[in-house]
Design a protein around this motif. Sequence first.
Motif, PDB file in Angstrom:
ATOM      1  N   GLU A  44       0.816  -1.200   0.000  1.00  0.00           N
ATOM      2  CA  GLU A  44       0.000   0.000   0.000  1.00  0.00           C
ATOM      3  C   GLU A  44       0.858   1.261   0.000  1.00  0.00           C
ATOM      4  O   GLU A  44       2.004   1.254   0.428  1.00  0.00           O
ATOM      5  CB  GLU A  44      -0.935   0.017   1.223  1.00  0.00           C
ATOM      6  N   TRP A 204     -10.925  -8.194  -3.863  1.00  0.00           N
ATOM      7  CA  TRP A 204     -10.188  -8.697  -2.705  1.00  0.00           C
ATOM      8  C   TRP A 204     -10.649 -10.101  -2.320  1.00  0.00           C
ATOM      9  O   TRP A 204      -9.846 -10.933  -1.875  1.00  0.00           O
ATOM     10  CB  TRP A 204     -10.324  -7.738  -1.525  1.00  0.00           C
ATOM     11  N   GLU A 223      -4.978   1.149  -0.141  1.00  0.00           N
ATOM     12  CA  GLU A 223      -5.188   0.848   1.275  1.00  0.00           C
ATOM     13  C   GLU A 223      -5.361  -0.648   1.452  1.00  0.00           C
ATOM     14  O   GLU A 223      -6.213  -1.266   0.808  1.00  0.00           O
ATOM     15  CB  GLU A 223      -6.420   1.585   1.809  1.00  0.00           C
ATOM     16  N   PRO A 225      -6.392  -4.262   3.034  1.00  0.00           N
ATOM     17  CA  PRO A 225      -7.445  -4.811   3.897  1.00  0.00           C
ATOM     18  C   PRO A 225      -6.845  -5.296   5.212  1.00  0.00           C
ATOM     19  O   PRO A 225      -5.648  -5.599   5.277  1.00  0.00           O
ATOM     20  CB  PRO A 225      -8.006  -5.964   3.064  1.00  0.00           C
ATOM     21  N   GLU A 226      -7.680  -5.385   6.224  1.00  0.00           N
ATOM     22  CA  GLU A 226      -7.183  -5.705   7.568  1.00  0.00           C
ATOM     23  C   GLU A 226      -6.567  -7.088   7.674  1.00  0.00           C
ATOM     24  O   GLU A 226      -5.685  -7.314   8.500  1.00  0.00           O
ATOM     25  CB  GLU A 226      -8.323  -5.559   8.580  1.00  0.00           C
ATOM     26  N   ASP A 227      -7.021  -8.031   6.862  1.00  0.00           N
ATOM     27  CA  ASP A 227      -6.535  -9.406   6.995  1.00  0.00           C
ATOM     28  C   ASP A 227      -5.297  -9.689   6.153  1.00  0.00           C
ATOM     29  O   ASP A 227      -4.838 -10.822   6.082  1.00  0.00           O
ATOM     30  CB  ASP A 227      -7.643 -10.395   6.632  1.00  0.00           C
ATOM     31  N   ALA A 230       0.400  -6.255   5.458  1.00  0.00           N
ATOM     32  CA  ALA A 230       0.546  -4.929   4.853  1.00  0.00           C
ATOM     33  C   ALA A 230       2.007  -4.517   4.776  1.00  0.00           C
ATOM     34  O   ALA A 230       2.761  -4.640   5.745  1.00  0.00           O
ATOM     35  CB  ALA A 230      -0.246  -3.894   5.645  1.00  0.00           C
TER      36      ALA A 230
END
Length: 260
Positions: A44, A204, A223, A225-227, A230
Amino acid sequence: MDGPSDGARGAAVTARGFGLEGPRGWAFRGVGVEAGPGSLIAVEGPSGSGRTCLLLALTGRMRPTEGEASVGGFQLPKQLAAVRRISALGPVPGVTDLDPALTVAEHLHERALLERRFGGSLRGLLRPRAERASEARLRIDTALTAAGLDTESLPKGRRTSVRDLERLEALRLSVALALIGRPRLLGVDDVDLKLSEAERGEAWALLRSLAQSGTTVVAVCSEAPEDAVAVSTAHKPAESADSNDDDKETADALAEAGRS
């Protein structure tokens, strides 16, 4: 196609102090990654921050100039060719662009032929024609299913021209083409570009399903995703802070990758 140390189908990815410097400064620098086989890795950062260059470096298409990395047990930058053999690129503008004049079927047929010619063994090339054709159909159908592209739902089925595909359908086709080679690592650029919120969710979900099935996925996005694991390229070194230089550096990198 197996790496020297990974038992799983996907490729583990690690990097420490990873960087790439070009004539106009650093494309990215100081990147660290720690992800096991079958991970969803999200690169990201804002446009021009070196995201695509990092994607190309981790898939063996660009040579890093600082730090070290391991992909599927192969070391970068020493084993670029080996990393290229176990990885594939989905949509990467300027590198893997689809031909708008060709149909879906033509793209699939061409990729299957290239895979058979350059990705297979000599023994495979000597098999009977009917057996080779059956293998190609199986690879194509398996890749389409994994990419979630239902060709029967397209306006003209597989005879639909690429120019008539929606953005998400084109993304799925690019992913399917990459999956024909059965890579252990899949690279996808600009996942969330020009997609609605619902379409981004579908994109996604696709990449997440590929990772869950065992293929390691590296995806560039604005950005993460949380899972996902990153990795950010947002913090640029001072000596390459000019956004125009960043964009030119990325363009040069894409041109070079396209020639490899």
